[in-house]
Design a protein around this motif. Structure first.
Motif, short mmCIF file in Angstrom:
data_model
loop_
_atom_site.label_atom_id
_atom_site.label_comp_id
_atom_site.label_asym_id
_atom_site.label_seq_id
_atom_site.Cartn_x
_atom_site.Cartn_y
_atom_site.Cartn_z
N UNK A 132 45.15 14.27 28.87
CA UNK A 132 45.39 14.99 27.62
C UNK A 132 45.24 16.50 27.82
N UNK A 133 44.20 16.91 28.53
CA UNK A 133 44.00 18.34 28.80
C UNK A 133 45.20 18.91 29.54
N UNK A 134 45.65 18.22 30.58
CA UNK A 134 46.81 18.69 31.35
C UNK A 134 48.04 18.83 30.46
N UNK A 135 48.30 17.83 29.62
CA UNK A 135 49.52 17.83 28.82
C UNK A 135 49.48 18.84 27.68
N UNK A 136 48.35 18.93 26.98
CA UNK A 136 48.30 19.72 25.75
C UNK A 136 47.72 21.12 25.93
N UNK A 137 46.90 21.32 26.94
CA UNK A 137 46.29 22.63 27.16
C UNK A 137 46.76 23.29 28.45
N UNK A 138 47.25 22.49 29.38
CA UNK A 138 47.74 23.02 30.64
C UNK A 138 46.74 22.87 31.77
N UNK A 139 47.19 23.03 33.01
CA UNK A 139 46.34 22.78 34.18
C UNK A 139 45.31 23.86 34.45
N UNK A 140 45.40 25.00 33.76
CA UNK A 140 44.53 26.12 34.10
C UNK A 140 43.35 26.29 33.15
N UNK A 141 43.16 25.37 32.19
CA UNK A 141 41.96 25.41 31.34
C UNK A 141 40.82 24.73 32.10
N UNK A 142 39.76 25.47 32.45
CA UNK A 142 38.65 24.87 33.20
C UNK A 142 37.96 23.77 32.40
N UNK A 143 37.58 22.71 33.11
CA UNK A 143 36.90 21.57 32.50
C UNK A 143 35.60 21.32 33.24
N UNK A 144 34.48 21.35 32.49
CA UNK A 144 33.15 21.16 33.06
C UNK A 144 32.63 19.76 32.68
N UNK A 145 32.19 19.00 33.65
CA UNK A 145 31.51 17.73 33.41
C UNK A 145 30.02 17.94 33.67
N UNK A 146 29.20 17.75 32.63
CA UNK A 146 27.77 18.04 32.74
C UNK A 146 26.93 16.77 32.69
N UNK A 147 25.76 16.85 33.29
CA UNK A 147 24.85 15.71 33.35
C UNK A 147 24.00 15.63 32.09
N UNK A 203 44.28 14.40 38.22
CA UNK A 203 45.13 14.53 37.03
C UNK A 203 45.96 15.81 37.06
N UNK A 204 45.67 16.69 38.01
CA UNK A 204 46.43 17.92 38.12
C UNK A 204 45.76 19.14 37.53
N UNK A 205 44.47 19.03 37.18
CA UNK A 205 43.74 20.18 36.67
C UNK A 205 43.30 21.06 37.83
N UNK A 206 43.52 22.36 37.71
CA UNK A 206 43.23 23.26 38.82
C UNK A 206 41.76 23.63 38.93
N UNK A 207 41.05 23.59 37.79
CA UNK A 207 39.66 24.07 37.80
C UNK A 207 38.76 23.04 37.12
N UNK A 208 38.08 22.24 37.91
CA UNK A 208 37.17 21.21 37.41
C UNK A 208 35.80 21.48 38.02
N UNK A 209 34.74 21.39 37.21
CA UNK A 209 33.40 21.74 37.66
C UNK A 209 32.38 20.67 37.25
N UNK A 210 31.29 20.62 37.98
CA UNK A 210 30.13 19.83 37.58
C UNK A 210 29.04 20.75 37.09
N UNK A 211 28.20 20.24 36.18
CA UNK A 211 27.13 21.06 35.61
C UNK A 211 25.84 20.28 35.48
N UNK A 212 24.75 21.01 35.40
CA UNK A 212 23.39 20.46 35.31
C UNK A 212 22.97 19.73 36.58
N UNK A 213 23.70 19.94 37.66
CA UNK A 213 23.25 19.49 38.98
C UNK A 213 23.47 20.63 39.96
#
Length: 373
Positions: free
Chosen positions: A249-264, A292-302
Motif C-alpha cells: 500500500x505504501x509503495x502504491x499510494x505514497x511511492x517508494x521514497x517515503x521512509x518506513x520505520x518498524x519499531x520494537x 516490496x520496492x521501498x527504498x528506505x526501510x528502517x528498524x527502531x528501538x533496537x
C-alpha cells in the motif's frame, strides 16, 4: 465518548477552539477528529482536553506542556529530515486514540492537568528553541492534533524565526482541520499503527481508513516531508500477510521514497502480558519492505547499524551511517537546504530534506525548563 467534568479548573488555560458545530438538541459537536464527540456544557471529549463551555468549544491546555526537551531528530523518528540536528520537543496531555499498547501512556492518557508543569507562549517556545541551537520544533509525546490551536500558533512563531515544524501524530483528524494543521508543518512522522480495521477497532477504537486518508493527504497535498512508523506487536500486527499488504500500500499510494520505520514494542500500559518484539521480527519486516520496492526501510528501538542506516537506491552505497542516533557516515551531496540530495558515489537522487553536511547533535537528550518571564 465524553468525560464528565462539571467545571473547568481556574488554573487551566482555556482558549476558544475551532472545528465544532452547535446541534439542535443544545449540545455541540467537535469536528476536529472522526470521533465527533457530542458534548453538553461542562463535558470533555474523549481526548480530555477539548471541552464544551458557555455554549462553545475550548482547548483547556493552550500554553501548557508536560515538558520540553532537546532531542536528536532521528528520535522522532525522522531519518531524511535535517539528519543529525537537534529538535526542540514538547507535548501537552491527552489523546484522541485509546491504544492499549501506548508507549507514552503516562502523558497521552493523563487525566490530571497537574502533569502540565511548564507554561509557555508560542513566542517563548520559539525563542527557547533558538537559544538551544535547534533547527526545528517537534509536537510530540502526545498527539498534537488535539492541541491544534496551540500547535499552529507555535508553528507560526517558529516560522517567523526560521525554525522548521515537525508533527509526530497518529493522523486521526478530519479533512478541514487536517488542512490547517498539516499546512503549518514542515515534516511529519505518521504513526501507522497496523494495517487492518480490526486492529484499529479493537486496540485503538478508531478506523484505519481515516489514517490512510491522512497519509495520502500529507504526501500529495502538502509540502511537508513524510515518514511512517509502525510499532510491531507480537501476534497483533506482525504477520507476513499484514506486512506485505502494508508495504504494498505504501509503495502504491505514497511511492517508494517515503521512509518506513518498524519499531520494537515493549510491554506497557494495558498490554503488559505481551512479550517485547524480538529483533528477528524487525529484520523480517525490513526485508519485506525492501522486497516490496521501498527504498528506505528502517528498524527502531533496537541497536542495529545495518538496518538503521540509509543506502543509495541506485548503487547500494551506504549514504548515512547511524549508530543509534550518532551519524557515522555521510555520503549525501546536494544543492542546499530543502533540496533532495544525491549519492556522491553514483549521482542517484536521494529523497529528503538535507543540508550540506550532517548535524553533530548525536544521541544527547537535554531536558529544558521554561519559566514565565
Amino acid at each position: 465518548m465524553v468525560i464528565e467534568h462539571s467545571e473547568l479548573a481556574p488554573s487551566e488555560a482555556a482558549v476558544p477552539g475551532r472545528y465544532w458545530q452547535r446541534l439542535e438538541d443544545g449540545r455541540i459537536q467537535c469536528d476536529l477528529c472522526p470521533r465527533e464527540c457530542k458534548l453538553r456544557d461542562g463535558q470533555r471529549g474523549l481526548c480530555f482536553v477539548r471541552a464544551a463551555q458557555d455554549g462553545g468549544m475550548v482547548l483547556t491546555t493552550y500554553g501548557r506542556s508536560s515538558g520540553f526537551c532537546v532531542d536528536p531528530i532521528e528520535k522522532k523518528p525522522l531519518n531524511h529530515f535535517l539528519p543529525g540536528t537537534p529538535v526542540f520537543s514538547f507535548g501537552t496531555a491527552g489523546c484522541n486514540l485509546t491504544c492499549k499498547f501506548c508507549q507514552n501512556w503516562d502523558i497521552s492518557k493523563s487525566r490530571q492537568m497537574d502533569r502540565l508543569m511548564d507554561a509557555a507562549s508560542p513566542d517563548q517556545i520559539a525563542e527557547a528553541a533558538l537559544r538551544a541551537g535547534c533547527r526545528s520544533v517537534a509536537y510530540t509525546y502526545n498527539d498534537p492534533v488535539i492541541f491544534l490551536e496551540y500547535a499552529v500558533d507555535v508553528a507560526e512563531a517558529c516560522r517567523k524565526r526560521g525554525l522548521k515544524n515537525v508533527a509526530v501524530t497518529a493522523g486521526y483528524i478530519k479533512p478541514e482541520a487536517r488542512a490547517e494543521f498539516f499546512g503549518a508543518m514542515d515534516a511529519v512522522n505518521l504513526d501507522l499503527k497496523g494495517f487492518t480495521e480490526n486492529f484499529y477497532h479493537s486496540l485503538c477504537t478508531a478506523h484505519l481508513v481515516d489514517v490512510l486518508e491522512t497519509a495520502i493527504y500529507v504526501k500529495h497535498e502538502t509540502d511537508a516531508w513524510l515518514e511512517l512508523t509502525t510499532l510491531l506487536i507480537p501476534g497483533q500486527n506482525d504477520s507476513d500477510e499484514e506486512l506485505q499488504a502494508l508495504t504494498a500500500w505504501v509503495k502504491e499510494h505514497l511511492g517508494p521514497n517515503v521512509p518506513l520505520h518498524f519499531s520494537a514494542f515493549h510491554p506497557d500500559f494495558r498490554m503488559q502480558d505481551i512479550p517485547p518484539t524480538p529483533p528477528k521480527t524487525l529484520f523480517r519486516a525490513h526485508r519485506i519492505g525492501r522486497e516490496a520496492g521501498l527504498n528506505y526501510v528502517y528498524t527502531g528501538n533496537i541497536h542495529d547499524e545495518a538496518t538503521g542506516s540509509t543506502y543509495c537506491p541506485g548503487c547500494g552505497e551506504k549514504l548515512i551511517g547511524r549508530d543509534w542516533y550518532e551519524i557515522t557516515q555521510w555520503g549525501i551531496g546536494n544543492a542546499g537546504l530543502g533540496q533532495g540530495g544525491h549519492c556522491t558515489a553514483c549521482g542517484t537522487a536521494v529523497a529528503g530534506v538535507f543540508e550540506h553536511a550532517a548535524g553533530r547533535w548525536g544521541r544527547k537528550r537535554q531536558p529544558v525548563r521554561l519559566t514565565r518571564s
